[in-house]
Design a protein around this motif. Structure first.
Motif, PDB file in Angstrom:
ATOM      1  N   ARG A 416       0.862  -1.192   0.000  1.00 25.22           N
ATOM      2  CA  ARG A 416       0.000   0.000   0.000  1.00 25.22           C
ATOM      3  C   ARG A 416       0.900   1.245   0.000  1.00 25.22           C
ATOM      4  O   ARG A 416       1.736   1.422   0.887  1.00 25.22           O
ATOM      5  CB  ARG A 416      -0.895  -0.003   1.244  1.00 25.22           C
ATOM      6  N   LEU A 417       0.729   2.106  -1.006  1.00 24.11           N
ATOM      7  CA  LEU A 417       1.443   3.384  -1.041  1.00 24.11           C
ATOM      8  C   LEU A 417       0.585   4.423  -0.336  1.00 24.11           C
ATOM      9  O   LEU A 417      -0.579   4.616  -0.689  1.00 24.11           O
ATOM     10  CB  LEU A 417       1.699   3.830  -2.486  1.00 24.11           C
ATOM     11  N   CYS A 418       1.150   5.095   0.658  1.00 24.21           N
ATOM     12  CA  CYS A 418       0.419   6.081   1.450  1.00 24.21           C
ATOM     13  C   CYS A 418       1.057   7.464   1.312  1.00 24.21           C
ATOM     14  O   CYS A 418       2.259   7.588   1.065  1.00 24.21           O
ATOM     15  CB  CYS A 418       0.405   5.688   2.923  1.00 24.21           C
ATOM     16  N   THR A 419       0.244   8.479   1.527  1.00 23.09           N
ATOM     17  CA  THR A 419       0.744   9.848   1.414  1.00 23.09           C
ATOM     18  C   THR A 419       1.474  10.308   2.670  1.00 23.09           C
ATOM     19  O   THR A 419       2.313  11.203   2.603  1.00 23.09           O
ATOM     20  CB  THR A 419      -0.424  10.814   1.132  1.00 23.09           C
ATOM     21  N   ILE A 546       4.800   7.483  -0.319  1.00 24.02           N
ATOM     22  CA  ILE A 546       5.055   7.880  -1.711  1.00 24.02           C
ATOM     23  C   ILE A 546       6.427   8.527  -1.831  1.00 24.02           C
ATOM     24  O   ILE A 546       7.160   8.268  -2.791  1.00 24.02           O
ATOM     25  CB  ILE A 546       3.940   8.834  -2.205  1.00 24.02           C
ATOM     26  N   SER A 549       9.111   5.991  -1.965  1.00 23.77           N
ATOM     27  CA  SER A 549       9.040   5.076  -3.108  1.00 23.77           C
ATOM     28  C   SER A 549       9.738   5.621  -4.346  1.00 23.77           C
ATOM     29  O   SER A 549       9.885   4.905  -5.340  1.00 23.77           O
ATOM     30  CB  SER A 549       7.571   4.795  -3.463  1.00 23.77           C
ATOM     31  N   VAL A 557       1.426  -3.410  -6.310  1.00 25.85           N
ATOM     32  CA  VAL A 557       1.220  -2.210  -5.518  1.00 25.85           C
ATOM     33  C   VAL A 557      -0.255  -1.813  -5.471  1.00 25.85           C
ATOM     34  O   VAL A 557      -0.968  -1.875  -6.470  1.00 25.85           O
ATOM     35  CB  VAL A 557       2.096  -1.042  -6.054  1.00 25.85           C
ATOM     36  N   GLU A 558      -0.676  -1.410  -4.272  1.00 23.51           N
ATOM     37  CA  GLU A 558      -2.018  -0.891  -4.045  1.00 23.51           C
ATOM     38  C   GLU A 558      -1.888   0.562  -3.593  1.00 23.51           C
ATOM     39  O   GLU A 558      -1.046   0.876  -2.748  1.00 23.51           O
ATOM     40  CB  GLU A 558      -2.730  -1.716  -2.974  1.00 23.51           C
ATOM     41  N   ILE A 559      -2.713   1.436  -4.172  1.00 23.70           N
ATOM     42  CA  ILE A 559      -2.540   2.866  -3.919  1.00 23.70           C
ATOM     43  C   ILE A 559      -3.833   3.490  -3.413  1.00 23.70           C
ATOM     44  O   ILE A 559      -4.911   3.245  -3.957  1.00 23.70           O
ATOM     45  CB  ILE A 559      -2.070   3.601  -5.193  1.00 23.70           C
ATOM     46  N   LEU A 561      -5.270   7.244  -2.934  1.00 29.70           N
ATOM     47  CA  LEU A 561      -4.995   8.625  -3.329  1.00 29.70           C
ATOM     48  C   LEU A 561      -5.934   9.629  -2.661  1.00 29.70           C
ATOM     49  O   LEU A 561      -5.947  10.805  -3.018  1.00 29.70           O
ATOM     50  CB  LEU A 561      -5.099   8.762  -4.859  1.00 29.70           C
ATOM     51  N   ALA A 573       3.157   8.191  -7.373  1.00 30.65           N
ATOM     52  CA  ALA A 573       2.657   6.918  -6.836  1.00 30.65           C
ATOM     53  C   ALA A 573       2.322   5.940  -7.956  1.00 30.65           C
ATOM     54  O   ALA A 573       2.763   4.785  -7.936  1.00 30.65           O
ATOM     55  CB  ALA A 573       1.422   7.175  -5.974  1.00 30.65           C
ATOM     56  N   VAL A 585      -5.779   0.646  -7.648  1.00 28.82           N
ATOM     57  CA  VAL A 585      -6.087   1.948  -7.061  1.00 28.82           C
ATOM     58  C   VAL A 585      -7.461   1.843  -6.413  1.00 28.82           C
ATOM     59  O   VAL A 585      -8.463   1.636  -7.098  1.00 28.82           O
ATOM     60  CB  VAL A 585      -6.082   3.062  -8.127  1.00 28.82           C
TER      61      VAL A 585
END
Length: 629
Positions: A416-419, A546, A549, A557-559, A561, A573, A585
């Motif tokens: 999981r990509l997080c802000t 992010i 990364s 990858v799961e994002i 936004l 991302a 996403v």
């Protein structure tokens, strides 16, 4: 004939003569020296040194030792034990030095396979004396070396295949030592190859401009090979006068450098100019400023424009020069359509290209166009639209449809990509605690434990990592690109090795199952200090920020936004994914796709200038062709 890069070096050379006890009795040094590999009239391999007016030649048919430990720093030592002689090479472009030593080693082995010429024949020979540069390496040369090494390994035997003369007696020992034998790994077969990662034509154009001494800025969308090219540039410049920096610590670590703020030595740059100059003139910093001839800055998009202006003024003042940036060659790299400079609430954002110093310093701009990270033209087109802040209906539909993608495979869950980094730390901690079984703690070995906090800020791996069977992990370093073991490769811990400190065995999404051992990172801390860290090249990968990364290629990858707060953040991302199939996403919203209008204008002007330059070149080419007829 112009010497080939693999047979010719420009560097500093020191020749030491030793006494029988190994003490130095004579030393001769010269800075602007050359070393050339060649052959004499008898086809013997010769090392020729030109140190000012002194020219000496050394035969390489005798036994020599080549010390290569510091090749990445542009240093090596060639020892002649029989002559009691050391030849030390320094301040040499690392890539050229590596190619030179490889040519020397391969040609020596090939020479030894031929029939030696008798001394009497040499004495009676009437051949004129000559010195001719060696020919480039061929596949035949490389095959000869690999055959020789293979025979040597076979004759010595390995942990699993003993040498023929050792097989007797081993049978009796096998019963008592069966467990010990099974734990031994076979020796790694040494192998030489000619295969290299070649630069594209557009990358070569950038490298040629750097080697011509131009102040340049090169850019390109994510995955166009900017970091790869930057490492080639670092390796092509003399180490003593080249300083590699970046706007962030992690980016600096990737290129073996330091942060730009640390190099400058003027704090955060918010102080008045006079105070910044005073700080930069401290003894530990002014030495760097005076030695610097080539300054590399990666991730330039995150450097504030006012800081860049002040930096340029400090460079002129500290170096006592009226030339732009004090006469230092600038090599700037980054993508302004990715992450912008960090600003405080209410503070006006100013990009580097908006600084008056930019147009004064930068001679040429280059844009890399060939995307290498993704192979799918549809996905590349989607990313290019998002990069410039466009989100037409078809792009929105495609991104929304990824929410249903099933991308988990063989127990490997999507990252999981997080802000926000706080979300990352919490998610990784909770998921690790959910796993059954005992955890294994791996602590880093730092060269200076008191500066562990500094290393944590710059090194891509932490001082401690806690793992369990089933832990989701990702590689933090390129281990084997051909096998898919690259920075960002996703995997899951399948177990721990018992015989060797309990190293984790990781199954990667590419299909490889590998025991991961410690790797080494070097971080420059200023004033000539280099810090090192040895740690597993792994990070927990249920989540990652992010920002962290950047530079990674993620295959699963799961994002999210929903909390995007910066221009370019959504693009950074999404562009980490290597394919649409490996991307999910979960809450796509077209409003999160944003690009700063000032940056869009800058890139439009940059492309206009590139088109005009191309047309001008074509005009002169056409004129030249007309004049020939």
């Amino acid at each position: 004939m112009e010497p080939s890069s693999a047979a010719y070096l420009t560097c500093s050379i020191t020749v030491e003569t030793l006494n029988p006890s190994g003490e130095v009795i004579k030393r001769n040094s010269a800075r602007n020296s050359t070393a050339i590999l060649g052959r004499n009239e008898f086809q013997d391999l010769i090392l020729k040194l030109e140190m000012g007016k002194i020219v000496t030649k050394y035969s390489l048919k005798d036994n020599i030792n080549i010390r290569r430990k510091f090749v990445k720093d542009g240093k090596a030592c060639i020892q002649f034990p029989a002559r009691r002689l050391n030849i030390m090479i320094s301040n040499c472009p690392p890539n050229k030095l590596a190619a030179f030593l490889k040519s020397m080693m391969v040609k020596r082995v090939c020479n030894q396979q031929g029939k030696p010429m008798a001394e009497r024949a040499r004495l009676l020979s009437e051949l004129p004396r000559k010195f001719q540069e060696i020919s480039p390496l061929t596949e035949r040369d490389v095959q000869t070396v690999n055959n020789v090494r293979a025979k040597k390994v076979e004759s010595n035997g390995t942990g699993t295949t003993p040498a023929p003369n050792k097989r007797k007696g081993l049978k009796r020992a096998r019963d008592t030592n069966e467990n010990m034998q099974s734990e031994q790994a076979p020796r790694k077969k040494l192998h030489v190859t000619l295969k290299q990662c070649n630069l594209s034509s557009e990358q070569k154009e950038v490298l040629n401009a750097v080697q011509a001494g131009q102040n340049i800025f090169f850019t390109g969308s994510a995955g166009t090979g900017k970091s790869f090219l930057l490492k080639k540039i670092v390796g092509a410049l003399p180490p003593n006068s080249t300083f590699a920096t970046a706007s962030t610590g992690v980016a600096a670590c990737h290129i073996g450098g330091t942060t730009l703020h640390q190099f400058a030595g003027m704090g955060d740059g918010t102080a008045p100019l006079a105070k910044c100059i005073e700080l930069a003139c401290r003894q530990t910093r002014i030495r760097q400023w005076k030695a610097c001839k080539h300054l590399i800055v990666d991730e330039i998009s995150m450097v504030d424009g006012d800081f860049f202006s002040k930096l340029e003024a400090v460079a002129r003042a500290v170096r006592n020069s009226t030339q732009p940036f004090g006469g230092i060659q600038l090599i700037l790299c980054g993508d302004f359509l990715q992450l912008p400079p960090v600003t405080k609430p209410g503070q006006r954002r100013k990009f580097c290209f908006q600084s008056p110093a930019w147009s004064k310093c930068i001679n040429q701009n280059f844009e890399l166009r060939q995307v290498r990270r993704q192979n799918d033209n549809l996905f590349i087109g989607i990313l290019q639209n998002i990069r410039i802040g466009r989100c037409p209906r078809e792009v929105c539909e495609k991104m929304t449809s990824t929410a249903s993608h099933s991308i988990d495979k063989d127990g490997i869950l999507a990252t999981r990509l997080c802000t926000h980094k706080e979300d990352v730390e919490q998610l990784n901690k909770i998921q690790l605690q959910k796993l059954d079984g005992d955890s294994v703690l791996f602590e880093a070995y730092d060269s200076d434990p008191e500066l562990a906090k500094h290393m944590n800020n710059q090194c891509p791996v932490g001082s401690r990592i806690e793992l369990k069977i089933g832990a989701q992990v990702m590689l933090a370093k390129n281990l084997d690109i051909q096998r898919g073991l690259v920075n960002g490769a996703r995997g899951v811990v399948k177990g721990f090795e018992h015989g060797n400190k309990g190293y984790p065995c990781v199954k990667f999404i590419c299909g490889e199952e590998v025991v991961i051992r410690t790797e080494r990172w070097s971080v420059k801390a200023g004033a000539g200090i280099t810090l090192t860290r040895r740690q597993l090249p792994l990070k927990l990968a249920w989540a990652i920020s992010i920002h962290k990364s950047q530079g990674m290629s993620l295959d699963c990858v799961e994002i999210s936004l929903s909390r995007v707060f910066e221009c370019g953040q959504a693009y950074v991302a999404l562009s980490r994914a290597t394919s649409l199939e490996g991307l999910r996403v979960i809450d796509f919203d077209p409003k999160c796709v944003r690009a700063h209008p000032d940056v869009i204008t800058f890139y439009k002007e940059l492309r206009k200038a590139a088109i005009y330059k191309q047309r001008s070149l074509q005009y002169y080419v056409d004129k030249e062709n007309q004049n020939q007829y």
